[in-house]
Design a protein around this motif. Structure first.
Motif, PDB file in Angstrom:
ATOM      1  N   GLN A  92       0.830  -1.213   0.000  1.00 42.95           N
ATOM      2  CA  GLN A  92       0.000   0.000   0.000  1.00 42.95           C
ATOM      3  C   GLN A  92       0.861   1.258   0.000  1.00 42.95           C
ATOM      4  O   GLN A  92       0.581   2.230  -0.707  1.00 42.95           O
ATOM      5  N   ARG A  94       3.931   1.475  -1.168  1.00 45.11           N
ATOM      6  CA  ARG A  94       4.539   1.599  -2.500  1.00 45.11           C
ATOM      7  C   ARG A  94       3.546   2.185  -3.497  1.00 45.11           C
ATOM      8  O   ARG A  94       3.893   3.019  -4.338  1.00 45.11           O
ATOM      9  N   LEU A  95       2.285   1.719  -3.410  1.00 51.00           N
ATOM     10  CA  LEU A  95       1.265   2.255  -4.302  1.00 51.00           C
ATOM     11  C   LEU A  95       1.064   3.750  -4.095  1.00 51.00           C
ATOM     12  O   LEU A  95       0.947   4.518  -5.052  1.00 51.00           O
ATOM     13  N   GLN A  96       1.040   4.155  -2.823  1.00 46.97           N
ATOM     14  CA  GLN A  96       0.882   5.577  -2.522  1.00 46.97           C
ATOM     15  C   GLN A  96       2.072   6.383  -3.062  1.00 46.97           C
ATOM     16  O   GLN A  96       1.906   7.464  -3.626  1.00 46.97           O
ATOM     17  N   HIS A  97       3.281   5.821  -2.878  1.00 46.00           N
ATOM     18  CA  HIS A  97       4.463   6.519  -3.383  1.00 46.00           C
ATOM     19  C   HIS A  97       4.414   6.633  -4.907  1.00 46.00           C
ATOM     20  O   HIS A  97       4.759   7.676  -5.474  1.00 46.00           O
ATOM     21  N   GLU A  98       4.008   5.566  -5.560  1.00 44.07           N
ATOM     22  CA  GLU A  98       3.902   5.613  -7.015  1.00 44.07           C
ATOM     23  C   GLU A  98       2.872   6.623  -7.471  1.00 44.07           C
ATOM     24  O   GLU A  98       3.081   7.344  -8.451  1.00 44.07           O
ATOM     25  N   GLN A  99       1.743   6.672  -6.755  1.00 45.44           N
ATOM     26  CA  GLN A  99       0.722   7.655  -7.103  1.00 45.44           C
ATOM     27  C   GLN A  99       1.237   9.083  -6.907  1.00 45.44           C
ATOM     28  O   GLN A  99       1.004   9.960  -7.729  1.00 45.44           O
ATOM     29  N   GLN A 100       1.937   9.293  -5.801  1.00 45.49           N
ATOM     30  CA  GLN A 100       2.509  10.622  -5.547  1.00 45.49           C
ATOM     31  C   GLN A 100       3.549  10.984  -6.607  1.00 45.49           C
ATOM     32  O   GLN A 100       3.601  12.115  -7.078  1.00 45.49           O
ATOM     33  N   ARG A 101       4.406   9.980  -6.964  1.00 50.94           N
ATOM     34  CA  ARG A 101       5.411  10.242  -7.989  1.00 50.94           C
ATOM     35  C   ARG A 101       4.763  10.544  -9.337  1.00 50.94           C
ATOM     36  O   ARG A 101       5.193  11.431 -10.075  1.00 50.94           O
ATOM     37  N   ALA A 102       3.704   9.784  -9.677  1.00 49.85           N
ATOM     38  CA  ALA A 102       2.990  10.047 -10.924  1.00 49.85           C
ATOM     39  C   ALA A 102       2.357  11.435 -10.913  1.00 49.85           C
ATOM     40  O   ALA A 102       2.383  12.149 -11.921  1.00 49.85           O
ATOM     41  N   GLN A 104       3.412  14.001  -9.163  1.00 57.29           N
ATOM     42  CA  GLN A 104       4.492  14.970  -9.258  1.00 57.29           C
ATOM     43  C   GLN A 104       4.995  15.084 -10.692  1.00 57.29           C
ATOM     44  O   GLN A 104       5.251  16.188 -11.183  1.00 57.29           O
ATOM     45  N   GLN A 105       5.140  13.945 -11.374  1.00 54.76           N
ATOM     46  CA  GLN A 105       5.563  13.967 -12.771  1.00 54.76           C
ATOM     47  C   GLN A 105       4.543  14.681 -13.644  1.00 54.76           C
ATOM     48  O   GLN A 105       4.913  15.419 -14.568  1.00 54.76           O
TER      49      GLN A 105
END
Length: 238
Positions: A92, A94-102, A104-105
């Motif tokens: 969960q 990791r998913l949150q981090h990926e969502q935040q990174r997406a 931010q990108q």
């Protein structure tokens, strides 16, 4: 290692805000929660019943069952106790981090697109300013050339007026379209100068004709006087 109380926004959800490792508590503990779930104990975090008395909690089985949520702090969703595993929590996170990174990108991409649009607009404004400056320069040059031709017309004489008038027409035909909003004014100036010059030359020609006629009469009178004088002299000599 994963037995205890898990605090999240909904029963059975994957998102976890806090964790308590108590295995003996029959109801959610009021203090001793780790916030975040894998962090240290937050002594400032506490939960408790607000308003009506909470329902009796069931004893936690192995694995602990989901229990009804208790009212949490003001502005937060109801407190829940839910079992889970560290692997699920890490997934969960990791998913949150990926969502935040997406996200931010996406924001970076939007900022780059906005910057590109601003640069494009700045380039267009610069190009427009350059074109305006070039047009003004052409207008000034053309206006100056036409007015110089008009000045020659103004100083023309009878023997040069036709040639200078032809030169003025050629200059206007070539330069007048570049005068922009000054075109009507320049055309009017040229017409006025040409009209005034022609009137001046006509007046000079008329005055010249009068002077020549007067001179011719005076010459004729003088010749007649000389003839009369010669006749009288001849008569006197006889």
């Amino acid at each position: 290692n994963f037995c205890g109380w898990w605090f999240g926004p909904k029963v059975g959800g994957d998102q976890v805000w806090a964790y308590h490792n108590s295995r003996s508590a029959m109801t959610p503990p009021t203090r001793g929660w780790k916030v975040p779930y894998d962090g240290p104990v937050d002594e400032t975090f506490s939960i408790g019943a607000v308003g009506a008395a909470p329902q009796a909690a069931l004893p936690p089985p192995v694995p602990p069952p989901q229990v009804p949520g208790l009212p949490g702090l003001p502005g937060f969703p109801p407190a829940t106790a839910t079992p889970g595993s560290r692997q699920e929590q890490q997934a969960q996170m990791r998913l949150q981090h990926e969502q935040q990174r997406a996200l931010q990108q996406q924001r970076i991409k939007e900022q780059e697109e906005l910057k590109a649009k601003q640069q494009e607009m700045a380039a267009r404004r610069e190009e427009q300013a350059r074109m305006v400056a070039e047009r003004k320069q052409k207008e000034q040059e053309s206006t100056s050339v036409i007015r110089m031709a008009c000045q020659k017309i103004h100083m023309a004489k009878e023997e040069t007026i036709q040639q200078l008038e032809q030169e003025l027409y050629q200059t206007m035909q070539m330069r007048l379209p570049n005068c922009g909003f000054m075109m009507p004014k320049i055309r009017e100036e040229c017409e006025q100068v040409l009209l005034q010059t022609k009137k001046r030359l006509e007046e000079m020609a008329r005055q010249k004709a009068i002077d020549e006629e007067r001179k011719a009469r005076m010459t004729e009178q003088a010749e007649k006087l000389v003839d009369d004088f010669n006749v009288k002299v001849a008569a006197a000599e006889e």
